[in-house]
Design a protein around this motif. Structure first.
Motif, PDB file in Angstrom:
ATOM      1  N   ASP A 341       0.866  -1.244   0.003  1.00 13.18           N
ATOM      2  CA  ASP A 341       0.049   0.075  -0.173  1.00 13.18           C
ATOM      3  C   ASP A 341       0.901   1.328   0.023  1.00 13.18           C
ATOM      4  OD1 ASP A 341       0.984   0.448   2.514  1.00 13.18           O
ATOM      5  OD2 ASP A 341      -0.762  -0.668   3.406  1.00 13.18           O
ATOM      6  N   LEU A 342       0.096   2.459   0.108  1.00 11.07           N
ATOM      7  CA  LEU A 342       0.910   3.669  -0.012  1.00 11.07           C
ATOM      8  C   LEU A 342       2.105   3.799   1.130  1.00 11.07           C
ATOM      9  CD1 LEU A 342       1.030   6.146  -2.064  1.00 11.07           C
ATOM     10  CD2 LEU A 342      -0.370   7.300  -0.325  1.00 11.07           C
ATOM     11  N   GLY A 343       1.537   3.604   2.341  1.00 12.33           N
ATOM     12  CA  GLY A 343       2.343   3.510   3.701  1.00 12.33           C
ATOM     13  C   GLY A 343       3.742   2.804   3.373  1.00 12.33           C
ATOM     14  N   GLN A 344       3.508   1.540   2.916  1.00  7.42           N
ATOM     15  CA  GLN A 344       4.659   0.810   2.414  1.00  7.42           C
ATOM     16  C   GLN A 344       5.669   1.307   1.284  1.00  7.42           C
ATOM     17  OE1 GLN A 344       2.166  -2.624   2.250  1.00  7.42           O
ATOM     18  NE2 GLN A 344       3.418  -3.436   3.540  1.00  7.42           N
ATOM     19  N   GLN A 345       4.837   1.848   0.668  1.00  5.86           N
ATOM     20  CA  GLN A 345       5.672   2.449  -0.553  1.00  5.86           C
ATOM     21  C   GLN A 345       6.708   3.560  -0.182  1.00  5.86           C
ATOM     22  OE1 GLN A 345       5.150   2.047  -4.593  1.00  5.86           O
ATOM     23  NE2 GLN A 345       3.368   0.549  -4.356  1.00  5.86           N
ATOM     24  N   LEU A 346       5.968   4.336   0.739  1.00  4.34           N
ATOM     25  CA  LEU A 346       6.742   5.567   1.478  1.00  4.34           C
ATOM     26  C   LEU A 346       7.822   5.051   2.376  1.00  4.34           C
ATOM     27  CD1 LEU A 346       3.646   8.104   2.289  1.00  4.34           C
ATOM     28  CD2 LEU A 346       5.550   8.171   0.378  1.00  4.34           C
ATOM     29  N   THR A 347       7.448   4.057   2.921  1.00  2.52           N
ATOM     30  CA  THR A 347       8.604   3.213   3.772  1.00  2.52           C
ATOM     31  C   THR A 347       9.633   2.908   2.928  1.00  2.52           C
ATOM     32  OG1 THR A 347       6.971   2.373   5.179  1.00  2.52           O
ATOM     33  CG2 THR A 347       9.071   1.554   5.385  1.00  2.52           C
ATOM     34  N   ILE A 348       9.304   2.501   1.726  1.00  3.07           N
ATOM     35  CA  ILE A 348      10.467   1.933   0.809  1.00  3.07           C
ATOM     36  C   ILE A 348      11.239   3.265   0.480  1.00  3.07           C
ATOM     37  CG2 ILE A 348      10.826   1.328  -1.772  1.00  3.07           C
ATOM     38  CD1 ILE A 348       8.482  -0.418  -1.524  1.00  3.07           C
ATOM     39  N   ILE A 367      22.466  -4.846  -4.233  1.00  7.51           N
ATOM     40  CA  ILE A 367      21.388  -5.866  -4.118  1.00  7.51           C
ATOM     41  C   ILE A 367      21.473  -6.280  -2.493  1.00  7.51           C
ATOM     42  CG2 ILE A 367      22.897  -7.609  -4.668  1.00  7.51           C
ATOM     43  CD1 ILE A 367      20.263  -8.785  -6.271  1.00  7.51           C
ATOM     44  N   VAL A 368      22.681  -6.282  -2.016  1.00  5.49           N
ATOM     45  CA  VAL A 368      22.725  -6.721  -0.698  1.00  5.49           C
ATOM     46  C   VAL A 368      22.099  -5.811   0.585  1.00  5.49           C
ATOM     47  CG1 VAL A 368      24.418  -7.258   1.328  1.00  5.49           C
ATOM     48  CG2 VAL A 368      24.971  -7.679  -1.130  1.00  5.49           C
ATOM     49  N   MET A 369      22.131  -4.409   0.008  1.00  7.15           N
ATOM     50  CA  MET A 369      21.539  -3.421   0.976  1.00  7.15           C
ATOM     51  C   MET A 369      19.857  -3.609   0.519  1.00  7.15           C
ATOM     52  SD  MET A 369      23.862  -2.553   2.651  1.00  7.15           S
ATOM     53  CE  MET A 369      23.637  -0.695   3.458  1.00  7.15           C
ATOM     54  N   LEU A 370      19.535  -4.171  -0.384  1.00  6.62           N
ATOM     55  CA  LEU A 370      18.061  -4.248  -0.747  1.00  6.62           C
ATOM     56  C   LEU A 370      17.238  -4.965   0.210  1.00  6.62           C
ATOM     57  CD1 LEU A 370      15.852  -3.976  -2.640  1.00  6.62           C
ATOM     58  CD2 LEU A 370      16.663  -6.164  -3.814  1.00  6.62           C
ATOM     59  N   VAL A 371      18.290  -5.910   0.995  1.00  7.48           N
ATOM     60  CA  VAL A 371      17.399  -6.600   2.245  1.00  7.48           C
ATOM     61  C   VAL A 371      16.924  -5.749   3.286  1.00  7.48           C
ATOM     62  CG1 VAL A 371      18.273  -8.282   4.068  1.00  7.48           C
ATOM     63  CG2 VAL A 371      19.101  -8.616   1.973  1.00  7.48           C
ATOM     64  N   ILE A 372      17.414  -4.570   3.555  1.00 11.01           N
ATOM     65  CA  ILE A 372      17.109  -3.572   4.467  1.00 11.01           C
ATOM     66  C   ILE A 372      15.598  -3.085   4.047  1.00 11.01           C
ATOM     67  CG2 ILE A 372      17.277  -1.168   5.141  1.00 11.01           C
ATOM     68  CD1 ILE A 372      20.328  -1.412   5.091  1.00 11.01           C
ATOM     69  N   VAL A 373      15.431  -2.761   2.659  1.00 12.38           N
ATOM     70  CA  VAL A 373      14.247  -2.429   2.148  1.00 12.38           C
ATOM     71  C   VAL A 373      13.421  -3.577   2.326  1.00 12.38           C
ATOM     72  CG1 VAL A 373      13.198  -1.454   0.079  1.00 12.38           C
ATOM     73  CG2 VAL A 373      15.674  -0.916   0.502  1.00 12.38           C
ATOM     74  N   LEU A 374      13.622  -4.728   1.956  1.00 12.54           N
ATOM     75  CA  LEU A 374      12.564  -5.812   2.062  1.00 12.54           C
ATOM     76  C   LEU A 374      12.169  -5.912   3.070  1.00 12.54           C
ATOM     77  CD1 LEU A 374      14.198  -8.358  -0.488  1.00 12.54           C
ATOM     78  CD2 LEU A 374      12.281  -6.779  -0.860  1.00 12.54           C
ATOM     79  N   ALA A 376      11.970  -3.861   5.616  1.00 15.08           N
ATOM     80  CA  ALA A 376      11.115  -2.745   6.270  1.00 15.08           C
ATOM     81  C   ALA A 376       9.796  -2.889   5.742  1.00 15.08           C
ATOM     82  CB  ALA A 376      11.553  -1.460   5.794  1.00 15.08           C
ATOM     83  N   VAL A 377       9.232  -3.504   4.967  1.00 11.67           N
ATOM     84  CA  VAL A 377       8.046  -3.664   4.215  1.00 11.67           C
ATOM     85  C   VAL A 377       7.607  -5.220   4.332  1.00 11.67           C
ATOM     86  CG1 VAL A 377       8.010  -1.741   2.754  1.00 11.67           C
ATOM     87  CG2 VAL A 377       8.911  -3.777   1.981  1.00 11.67           C
ATOM     88  N   ASP A 378       8.237  -5.998   5.250  1.00 14.68           N
ATOM     89  CA  ASP A 378       7.774  -7.546   5.258  1.00 14.68           C
ATOM     90  C   ASP A 378       7.915  -8.280   4.050  1.00 14.68           C
ATOM     91  OD1 ASP A 378       7.923  -7.170   8.074  1.00 14.68           O
ATOM     92  OD2 ASP A 378       5.896  -6.227   7.925  1.00 14.68           O
ATOM     93  N   VAL A 379       8.637  -8.055   3.214  1.00 11.39           N
ATOM     94  CA  VAL A 379       8.771  -8.996   1.730  1.00 11.39           C
ATOM     95  C   VAL A 379       9.877  -9.861   2.385  1.00 11.39           C
ATOM     96  CG1 VAL A 379       9.201  -8.971  -0.571  1.00 11.39           C
ATOM     97  CG2 VAL A 379       7.901  -7.140   0.344  1.00 11.39           C
ATOM     98  N   PRO A 380       9.653 -11.070   1.876  1.00 12.19           N
ATOM     99  CA  PRO A 380      10.793 -12.072   2.349  1.00 12.19           C
ATOM    100  C   PRO A 380      12.067 -11.734   1.594  1.00 12.19           C
ATOM    101  CG  PRO A 380       8.526 -13.238   1.523  1.00 12.19           C
ATOM    102  CD  PRO A 380       8.298 -11.726   1.464  1.00 12.19           C
ATOM    103  N   GLU A 381      12.920 -11.885   2.663  1.00 10.45           N
ATOM    104  CA  GLU A 381      14.345 -11.554   2.085  1.00 10.45           C
ATOM    105  C   GLU A 381      14.658 -12.490   0.749  1.00 10.45           C
ATOM    106  OE1 GLU A 381      16.636 -11.509   5.317  1.00 10.45           O
ATOM    107  OE2 GLU A 381      14.887 -10.471   6.311  1.00 10.45           O
ATOM    108  N   ALA A 382      14.468 -13.916   0.766  1.00 12.53           N
ATOM    109  CA  ALA A 382      14.867 -14.682  -0.111  1.00 12.53           C
ATOM    110  C   ALA A 382      14.353 -14.177  -1.550  1.00 12.53           C
ATOM    111  CB  ALA A 382      14.227 -16.203   0.243  1.00 12.53           C
ATOM    112  N   GLY A 383      13.438 -13.414  -1.666  1.00 13.79           N
ATOM    113  CA  GLY A 383      12.919 -12.960  -2.688  1.00 13.79           C
ATOM    114  C   GLY A 383      14.085 -12.263  -3.776  1.00 13.79           C
ATOM    115  N   ILE A 384      15.245 -11.915  -3.187  1.00 15.46           N
ATOM    116  CA  ILE A 384      16.082 -11.391  -3.762  1.00 15.46           C
ATOM    117  C   ILE A 384      16.737 -12.502  -4.691  1.00 15.46           C
ATOM    118  CG2 ILE A 384      17.094  -9.446  -2.459  1.00 15.46           C
ATOM    119  CD1 ILE A 384      19.579 -10.965  -1.693  1.00 15.46           C
TER     120      ILE A 384
END
Ligand code: ASP
Length: 430
Positions: A341-348, A367-374, A376-384
């Motif tokens: 949602d919008l709130g999560q996108q602002l968190t991004i 791509i390693v630092m992407l983990v921080i972003v994931l 923050a919005v509760d997206v599984p890190e394995a997604g990288i």
């Protein structure tokens, strides 16, 4: 060599490298490229990396000290950091708008998703293990406990911090202690000497770029079938990143130059070509830094601004990386069937800005630092794992934007200080 501008030679090297790597891959002979040609690229990259740390140290100390008053330093530093943050936030926003419009990843089938993650599983866990995720820790770590260790391990943010303090201390000392100017002059000359080394190293740039490109392409093309499959499932994601990078370049940098400076964007674009080509083939803003400095000095940016604003930018300003992290986070969420949602996108926006600041200016750290972003919005890190296989080409593209962003801000800051001169290289007066 016949008389052709250096950027043409680099471009020729780049194109020839792509062609060579491609032919080697499709004729089933990529190993010789990786065994014998890739080392030439690594050698060239080592030469550039060799000078990156001393360059940041010497030029920042000299740059800060030559500004000669701390209020000017505060002003230039403040403007640079503010512009760095604003441009990064805009970049991430552009990335998010693009990824929301095009929605890549939405149609990925479960089978494709599984196979992408499976293919990269072992590398993913390696990457995740490397990720240092606490933002607070990262902030605390900006202050080195041992500056010499920071120098020897090329911890750039720490080197920047130490150099800034040393420069400020020398400025203060120069008011009380006679002879401090000589010390500042030594730093200045050392930084000039490093720039001189850059001229020498750049003579082999076309060969270095050829080798780097040939090995990247040969490596990607080792399994052409798999590559084609990846491209077709990840094409939308890659296209979105590249398009958004391009839009940011055209919209934000061009407008900034037009509104805040008298530098024509054509001159700017032309001067930036060697730095951009090098950023593209090396995927490292730190390695490209010496050339970025040379490029902005070519359009008249005073050395005292370039040598302060650019090393800072190469370390903390990564518009391309932030943008990419935003797109990647939403793409992964899409692919996993999650809606942000919008709130999560602002968190991004916030976390990608922080993550991009913490990203080291070397290949593949975004791509390693992407983990921080994931996280923050509760997206599984394995997604990288979904995007790992195509990270290198995107890294090449985002590094181009990172470098161009640094140069744009340096030009705008110099212009606002009346420190753009026409035609020649200007030395800071110490
Ligand atoms: N390769 C990038 C740079 O050096 C950082 C990253 O996004 O991985 O600017």
């Amino acid at each position: 060599m016949p008389k052709l501008a250096m950027h043409w030679w680099i471009l020729i090297g780049l194109a020839a490298g792509v062609a060579y790597g491609y032919v080697a891959a499709v004729t089933g002979n990529p190993t010789h490229v990786l065994d014998y040609i890739a080392p030439i690229g690594r050698l060239f990259l080592n030469l550039l990396k060799m000078i990156a740390v001393p360059l940041v140290l010497f030029s920042l100390v000299a740059g800060v000290a030559s500004l000669n008053d701390t209020s000017k330093l505060g002003r230039i530093g403040g403007k640079s950091i503010a512009l760095y943050l604003v441009t990064t936030a805009i970049a991430i926003a552009i990335g998010l708008v693009a990824v929301n419009i095009f929605g890549p990843g939405k149609g990925l089938s479960q089978a494709t998703r599984d196979s992408l993650i499976k293919q990269t599983e072992s590398q993913t866990s390696e990457k995740l293990a490397n990720a240092d995720v606490s933002i607070i820790d990262q902030l605390v770590n900006i202050v080195p406990t041992n500056p010499f260790e920071a120098l020897s391990s090329a911890a750039m943010l720490q080197v920047v911090f130490f150099a800034l303090m040393l420069g400020i201390a020398l400025t203060k000392l120069s008011r009380r202690v006679e002879g401090t100017a000589h010390v500042i002059k030594v730093f200045q000359l050392l930084s000039d000497a490093i720039i001189e080394m850059v001229q020498m190293i750049m003579k082999i740039a076309p060969f270095g770029v050829f080798a780097m490109m040939a090995s990247v392409v040969a490596d990607l093309g080792k399994e052409p079938g798999q590559l084609a499959e990846l491209m077709s499932s990840l094409g939308g994601y890659m296209g979105t990143v590249v398009l958004a990078l391009f839009v940011h370049y055209l919209l934000v940098y061009t407008v900034m130059l037009k509104v805040f400076t008298r530098v024509s964007w054509r001159d700017f674009a032309k001067a930036m070509i060697p730095a951009q080509l090098l950023a593209f083939s090396s995927s490292s803003s730190a390695a490209t830094l010496p050339i970025t400095i040379r490029s902005v000095e070519k359009i008249g940016v005073d050395e005292e601004v370039a040598s302060f604003v650019l090393p800072l930018g190469a370390t903390i300003n990564m518009d391309g990386t932030g943008l990419y992290q935003g797109v990647a986070a939403v793409f992964i969420a899409n692919a996993l069937g999650m809606d942000l949602d919008l709130g999560q996108q602002l968190t991004i926006v916030l976390t990608a800005a922080l993550a991009s600041i913490g990203t080291a200016a070397v290949p593949g750290v975004g791509i390693v630092m992407l983990v921080i972003v994931l996280k923050a919005v509760d997206v599984p890190e394995a997604g990288i794992g979904l995007i790992l296989a195509v990270d290198r080409p995107l890294d090449m593209c985002r590094t181009v934007l990172n470098v161009t962003g640094d140069a744009t801000v340096a030009t705008v800051v110099a212009s606002s200080e009346g420190l753009i001169h026409k035609g020649e290289r200007h030395h800071a007066k110490t």
